[in-house]
Design an enzyme around this catalytic site. Structure first.
Site, PDB file in Angstrom:
ATOM      1  CD  GLN A 353      -1.557  -2.293   2.047  1.00  0.00           C
ATOM      2  OE1 GLN A 353      -0.417  -2.760   1.943  1.00  0.00           O
ATOM      3  NE2 GLN A 353      -2.462  -2.792   2.864  1.00  0.00           N
ATOM      4  CD  GLN A 375      -2.239  -3.108  -2.215  1.00  0.00           C
ATOM      5  OE1 GLN A 375      -1.230  -3.702  -2.558  1.00  0.00           O
ATOM      6  NE2 GLN A 375      -3.050  -3.578  -1.285  1.00  0.00           N
ATOM      7  CG  ASP A 376      -4.532   0.921  -0.668  1.00  0.00           C
ATOM      8  OD1 ASP A 376      -5.314   0.260  -1.362  1.00  0.00           O
ATOM      9  OD2 ASP A 376      -4.239   0.612   0.498  1.00  0.00           O
ATOM     10  CG  ASP A 397      -8.382  -2.288  -2.539  1.00  0.00           C
ATOM     11  OD1 ASP A 397      -9.198  -2.893  -3.264  1.00  0.00           O
ATOM     12  OD2 ASP A 397      -7.906  -2.787  -1.500  1.00  0.00           O
ATOM     13  NE  ARG A 465     -10.171  -5.519  -2.467  1.00  0.00           N
ATOM     14  CZ  ARG A 465      -9.124  -6.194  -1.991  1.00  0.00           C
ATOM     15  NH1 ARG A 465      -9.202  -7.508  -1.809  1.00  0.00           N
ATOM     16  NH2 ARG A 465      -8.010  -5.563  -1.691  1.00  0.00           N
TER      17      ARG A 465
END
Length: 560
Positions: A353, A375-376, A397, A465
């Site tokens: 992340q 990511q993130d 994400d 999600r």
């Protein structure tokens, strides 16, 4: 009396007596005098978590004050939540001082800041609700939507603190034991949210979605902006940065007031009056992390273009940091605007992340910006946010958090993830059914980034999600390319977590990946056909944009 009228009189008297006995809207909220314990029990039984409500109400209601109306009850709930939140912060501070592990220090460094923010927003809510409704000049007075937003933020901050421990795989009793203050503060804020939601009446909701709709759709065909923009507002969003009079200028070559962006932000924090403060950031790559504190309001960053003004860093969870603290830019101050700038986290896909932009800025706008990571990428952490004509790059994400946020006319470019990973465009973090949060993608473009295109058929990409139990995401009137799986949406791992409580929806999307024929068959997934339902996730419906976006000068569509 005429005997023929007697039955009518008897019927009338019977109905009158029945009406007196039945509870009315007023009698439900204004209870007759009764013993204090019974009065409190009656009110607390109407919350999701009655036991902590009764305990704290009884233990701190020393004067025997009876609750006569739900407005009194709401104020009392917020006051009790605030009292407990202050104690929770002291408890966390003591816990931190006794801990020596570096990871524990990292978690509680975040938690102390987040708890302080929770106290700030509870105080803000209490001040607004405590103001006299007739005092329209009182700048502390807040609307019911403000209250719901700030209470949602207070709860989100506590959840983010807990998530930090999960990021670093720490088991912290302070978060898990049911008797801890953290546990009870969460429930008390949840109770406040539930009672506060009752004040969001149907007429108020309809007014939000319909207010000024004619004016907002009244677009000047000549320049594409609404006719109600003032000359000054149009200038702010149309002229080049070099022609805008900035309060201070940041330049790496020393030709401005400061060489770093953070130095300019710190200077803004010292100003006496919290009016709009414009910081021009000239062309250059600024290797730094920036923070805008919750009390530093009205900051505007203007770059020389998203290709030319870049703020970048490379913090990640692999450095022993929480996801929250990896952000290149962390924005908490309200009324923030960024224009023509790129926010980048260059940690890369192997580092886990790594947030490029984290925003909990209420009534904030990001216009013509690039937000780049893996990511993130975007942590839309909390409060009301609007993104217009932005480019967002990422893998897992990409957009996450628990804000009420609308992405309008943005381009989401999905990158190549690590081997075995699936791409997730959203992971929304709504943790309570009464939080007024959600993620809306409207008139956007979702497609593969250049590095994904060669292998796009071997990588699965989903629209989102459920990160938390009441996750809420809607994609509407957007172009969805063929990279998105026919299923559309993914479970959280292999579990059925949140599948009955989330809300995922799609409305009038187009493109090769937009067909809903083979989408997931969860009862909580919605193919939206009603314009009224879809309108709940527009600028007016989700973030009440017509009440605050006009002053920013950023063009927007208020409805569908």
């Amino acid at each position: 009396m005429d005997h023929r009228r007697r039955p009518l009189l008897i019927l009338f008297l019977s109905l009158f007596l029945l009406a007196c006995l039945l509870p009315t809207a007023t009698s439900r909220s204004r209870r007759p005098k009764q013993p204090l314990a019974q009065n409190i029990q009656w009110w607390c039984d109407r919350t999701p978590h009655p036991e902590p409500c009764k305990f704290y109400m009884m233990s701190q209601n020393h004067q025997g004050h009876r609750l006569k109306h739900k407005s009194n009850f709401r104020v009392k709930l917020v006051q009790l939540a605030l009292n407990q939140a202050q104690q929770m912060k002291y408890e966390a501070r003591d816990y931190t001082q006794n801990g020596e592990a570096e990871k524990l220090k990292a978690v509680f460094g975040d938690c102390l800041k987040l708890y302080d923010n929770t106290i700030f927003h509870l105080n803000r809510t209490l001040g607004g609700l405590g103001s006299k409704h007739g005092d329209r000049d009182n700048h502390h007075r807040c609307s019911n939507l403000d209250a719901q937003t700030w209470l949602s933020t207070a709860l989100t901050n506590i959840q983010t603190c807990k998530n930090g421990a999960k990021d670093l795989k720490l088991s912290v009793p302070l978060f898990t034991e049911a008797k801890t203050l953290c546990y009870n503060v969460t429930k008390m804020i949840s109770n406040s949210l539930a009672i506060s939601a009752a004040f969001l009446t149907r007429p108020e909701r309809e007014e939000l979605m319909m207010s000024e709709s004619n004016k907002n759709n009244d677009v000047d065909e000549e320049d594409g902006y609404p006719r109600w923009f003032s000359r000054q507002e149009r200038k702010l969003v149309t002229v080049s940065a070099s022609k805008i009079k900035a309060n201070v200028v940041v330049a790496k070559d020393g030709s401005g007031h400061f060489k770093t962006v953070q130095a300019a932000i710190d200077a803004a924090a010292k100003r006496k009056y919290k009016t709009r403060f414009v910081i021009r950031v000239k062309k250059g790559v600024y290797n730094e992390n920036i923070e805008v504190d919750k009390t530093n309001s009205g900051i505007m960053l203007i770059g020389d273009g998203l290709r030319y003004t870049v703020i970048t860093s490379s913090k990640s969870t692999s450095d022993g940091l929480t996801t929250y603290s990896t952000a290149t830019a962390g924005i908490d101050g309200p009324n923030f605007i960024a224009r023509d700038i790129s926010f980048v986290n260059s940690a890369g896909p192997l580092k886990g992340q790594a947030v490029a932009l984290r925003s909990a800025s209420d009534l904030s706008v990001f216009y013509r910006c690039s937000i780049i990571g893996y990511q993130d990428t975007v942590m839309a952490h909390a409060q009301r946010q609007f993104y217009k004509q932005c480019y967002i790059f990422g893998t897992v994400d990409i957009i996450f958090g628990n804000a009420a946020v609308v992405f309008q006319n943005c381009v989401i470019l999905v990158r190549r993830p690590l081997s075995g990973q699936a791409n997730m465009i959203t992971a929304q973090g709504r943790d309570d059914p009464f939080q007024n949060t959600g993620t809306s993608l409207q008139n956007c473009i979702i497609k593969a980034a250049p590095d994904l295109k060669p292998v796009v058929n071997s990588v699965t990409t989903y629209l989102g999600r459920p990160w938390q139990e009441y996750s809420r995401v809607v994609v509407m009137k957007s172009y969805i390319d063929s990279l998105v799986s026919p299923l559309g949406w993914s479970k959280w791992g292999n579990s059925d977590f949140a599948l009955s409580t989330l809300y995922f929806g799609e409305y009038k999307n187009f493109g090769p990946g937009s067909s809903t024929k083979n989408r997931v068959n969860w009862k909580s997934y919605h193919v939206i056909t009603s314009a009224t339902e879809a309108s709940s996730f527009t600028v007016n419906g989700l973030i009440a944009g017509s009440t605050w976006l006009p002053s920013t000068g950023v063009p927007f569509a208020s409805g569908l």
